[in-house]
Design a protein around this motif. Structure first.
Motif, PDB file in Angstrom:
ATOM      1  N   HIS A  22      47.907  51.399  42.391  1.00 12.82           N
ATOM      2  CA  HIS A  22      48.236  50.186  41.639  1.00 12.82           C
ATOM      3  C   HIS A  22      47.591  48.831  43.123  1.00 12.82           C
ATOM      4  N   PHE A  23      46.983  49.388  44.637  1.00 13.13           N
ATOM      5  CA  PHE A  23      46.066  48.716  44.874  1.00 13.13           C
ATOM      6  C   PHE A  23      44.806  48.357  44.289  1.00 13.13           C
ATOM      7  N   LEU A  24      44.518  49.588  44.049  1.00  9.29           N
ATOM      8  CA  LEU A  24      43.367  50.091  43.523  1.00  9.29           C
ATOM      9  C   LEU A  24      43.121  49.458  41.890  1.00  9.29           C
ATOM     10  N   ALA A  25      43.715  49.080  41.277  1.00  8.21           N
ATOM     11  CA  ALA A  25      44.475  48.130  40.144  1.00  8.21           C
ATOM     12  C   ALA A  25      44.091  47.050  40.387  1.00  8.21           C
ATOM     13  N   VAL A  26      45.075  46.308  41.329  1.00  7.15           N
ATOM     14  CA  VAL A  26      45.498  45.265  41.588  1.00  7.15           C
ATOM     15  C   VAL A  26      43.414  45.153  42.030  1.00  7.15           C
ATOM     16  N   LEU A  27      42.622  45.037  43.021  1.00  2.00           N
ATOM     17  CA  LEU A  27      41.393  44.776  42.960  1.00  2.00           C
ATOM     18  C   LEU A  27      40.706  44.813  41.635  1.00  2.00           C
ATOM     19  N   GLU A  28      40.781  45.964  40.641  1.00  2.00           N
ATOM     20  CA  GLU A  28      40.149  45.418  39.652  1.00  2.00           C
ATOM     21  C   GLU A  28      40.501  44.773  39.038  1.00  2.00           C
ATOM     22  N   ASP A  29      41.451  44.134  39.284  1.00  2.00           N
ATOM     23  CA  ASP A  29      42.049  43.032  37.977  1.00  2.00           C
ATOM     24  C   ASP A  29      40.809  41.940  38.770  1.00  2.00           C
ATOM     25  N   ARG A  30      41.150  41.417  40.185  1.00  2.00           N
ATOM     26  CA  ARG A  30      40.886  40.691  41.407  1.00  2.00           C
ATOM     27  C   ARG A  30      39.407  40.548  41.246  1.00  2.00           C
ATOM     28  N   ALA A  31      38.481  41.545  41.059  1.00  3.01           N
ATOM     29  CA  ALA A  31      37.096  41.508  41.786  1.00  3.01           C
ATOM     30  C   ALA A  31      36.719  42.325  39.800  1.00  3.01           C
TER      31      ALA A  31
ATOM     32  N   LEU B  33      44.384  48.428  54.707  1.00  2.00           N
ATOM     33  CA  LEU B  33      44.190  47.389  54.496  1.00  2.00           C
ATOM     34  C   LEU B  33      44.091  46.122  52.742  1.00  2.00           C
ATOM     35  N   ALA B  34      44.662  47.077  52.165  1.00  2.00           N
ATOM     36  CA  ALA B  34      44.943  45.988  51.043  1.00  2.00           C
ATOM     37  C   ALA B  34      46.462  45.408  51.260  1.00  2.00           C
ATOM     38  N   SER B  35      47.646  45.427  52.093  1.00  2.00           N
ATOM     39  CA  SER B  35      49.114  45.076  52.530  1.00  2.00           C
ATOM     40  C   SER B  35      48.188  44.320  53.373  1.00  2.00           C
ATOM     41  N   GLY B  36      47.643  44.658  53.782  1.00  2.00           N
ATOM     42  CA  GLY B  36      47.192  43.078  55.490  1.00  2.00           C
ATOM     43  C   GLY B  36      47.287  43.822  57.063  1.00  2.00           C
ATOM     44  N   ALA B  37      48.040  44.927  56.882  1.00  2.00           N
ATOM     45  CA  ALA B  37      48.460  45.494  57.694  1.00  2.00           C
ATOM     46  C   ALA B  37      47.384  45.694  58.592  1.00  2.00           C
ATOM     47  N   LEU B  38      45.884  45.412  58.493  1.00  7.83           N
ATOM     48  CA  LEU B  38      44.904  46.432  59.025  1.00  7.83           C
ATOM     49  C   LEU B  38      43.355  45.233  58.381  1.00  7.83           C
ATOM     50  N   THR B  39      42.469  44.458  59.434  1.00  5.71           N
ATOM     51  CA  THR B  39      41.670  43.412  58.425  1.00  5.71           C
ATOM     52  C   THR B  39      40.352  44.485  58.180  1.00  5.71           C
ATOM     53  N   TRP B  40      39.381  44.597  58.338  1.00 11.11           N
ATOM     54  CA  TRP B  40      37.861  44.877  57.640  1.00 11.11           C
ATOM     55  C   TRP B  40      37.934  45.001  58.316  1.00 11.11           C
TER      56      TRP B  40
ATOM     57  N   ALA C 168      29.074  45.824  49.458  1.00 13.74           N
ATOM     58  CA  ALA C 168      30.294  46.230  49.725  1.00 13.74           C
ATOM     59  C   ALA C 168      31.441  46.501  51.108  1.00 13.74           C
ATOM     60  N   ASP C 169      30.991  44.983  51.120  1.00 12.28           N
ATOM     61  CA  ASP C 169      32.463  44.293  52.445  1.00 12.28           C
ATOM     62  C   ASP C 169      33.002  43.820  51.306  1.00 12.28           C
ATOM     63  N   LEU C 170      34.407  44.403  51.511  1.00 17.54           N
ATOM     64  CA  LEU C 170      35.531  43.960  50.485  1.00 17.54           C
ATOM     65  C   LEU C 170      36.337  42.609  51.412  1.00 17.54           C
ATOM     66  N   THR C 171      35.901  41.890  52.360  1.00 19.70           N
ATOM     67  CA  THR C 171      36.327  41.047  53.140  1.00 19.70           C
ATOM     68  C   THR C 171      37.107  39.785  51.743  1.00 19.70           C
ATOM     69  N   ALA C 172      36.138  39.889  51.141  1.00 21.68           N
ATOM     70  CA  ALA C 172      36.786  38.173  50.912  1.00 21.68           C
ATOM     71  C   ALA C 172      38.312  38.744  49.660  1.00 21.68           C
ATOM     72  N   TYR C 173      38.140  40.036  48.911  1.00 25.62           N
ATOM     73  CA  TYR C 173      38.983  40.112  48.166  1.00 25.62           C
ATOM     74  C   TYR C 173      40.433  40.667  48.764  1.00 25.62           C
ATOM     75  N   LEU C 174      40.193  41.022  50.241  1.00 26.86           N
ATOM     76  CA  LEU C 174      41.434  41.677  50.946  1.00 26.86           C
ATOM     77  C   LEU C 174      41.814  40.648  51.977  1.00 26.86           C
ATOM     78  N   PRO C 175      43.349  39.994  52.443  1.00 20.08           N
ATOM     79  CA  PRO C 175      44.379  41.587  51.408  1.00 20.08           C
ATOM     80  C   PRO C 175      45.118  41.208  50.240  1.00 20.08           C
ATOM     81  N   LEU C 176      45.174  41.957  49.252  1.00 19.09           N
ATOM     82  CA  LEU C 176      45.692  42.353  47.989  1.00 19.09           C
ATOM     83  C   LEU C 176      47.530  41.942  47.544  1.00 19.09           C
ATOM     84  N   THR C 177      48.312  41.616  48.528  1.00 17.09           N
ATOM     85  CA  THR C 177      49.667  41.648  48.058  1.00 17.09           C
ATOM     86  C   THR C 177      49.819  39.625  48.848  1.00 17.09           C
TER      87      THR C 177
END
Length: 119
Positions: free
Chosen positions: A36-45, A87-94, A110-119
């Protein structure tokens, strides 16, 4: 070209996240949330310059830039399912995940900070 992942039903995601929060998640919950979260990342980035790998569940290519078609991509991000969900849910920072070695990231973008969290 590989098929894109699809986000899961919001009710299923909420139930799986509740089990994660209660430390009762099983492999099926992790598989659902990872995809699910990889699909959301694909949509957003959208893009093909960074491969995000969550073994053994899935991998996607994301983020605009040079298109990758064969061999090892110029940028790779890999982690376990629990780290990805956190990471995707915001419970952990990059920064925390990277600083504690829970993320293996190499290459440009390779730093995904700009795309996280996904929720």
């Amino acid at each position: 070209m590989a098929a894109r992942l699809r986000p899961a039903d919001p009710t299923d995601v909420a139930a799986a996240m509740a089990r994660v929060a209660a430390d009762e998640a099983d492999r099926a919950d992790l598989r659902l949330l990872v995809k699910h979260f990889l699909a959301v990342l694909e949509d957003r980035a959208p893009g093909h310059s960074v491969e995000v790998r969550i073994p053994p569940y899935a991998a996607v290519q994301v983020i605009p830039g040079v298109r990758h078609t064969r061999g090892t991509p110029p940028a790779v991000v890999e982690m376990d399912a629990g780290t990805w969900v956190a990471l995707a849910s915001g419970a952990l920072t990059w920064a925390d995940a990277d600083g504690t070695g829970r993320v293996r990231a190499s290459g440009e973008r390779a730093d995904l900070t700009a795309y996280l969290p996904l929720t």
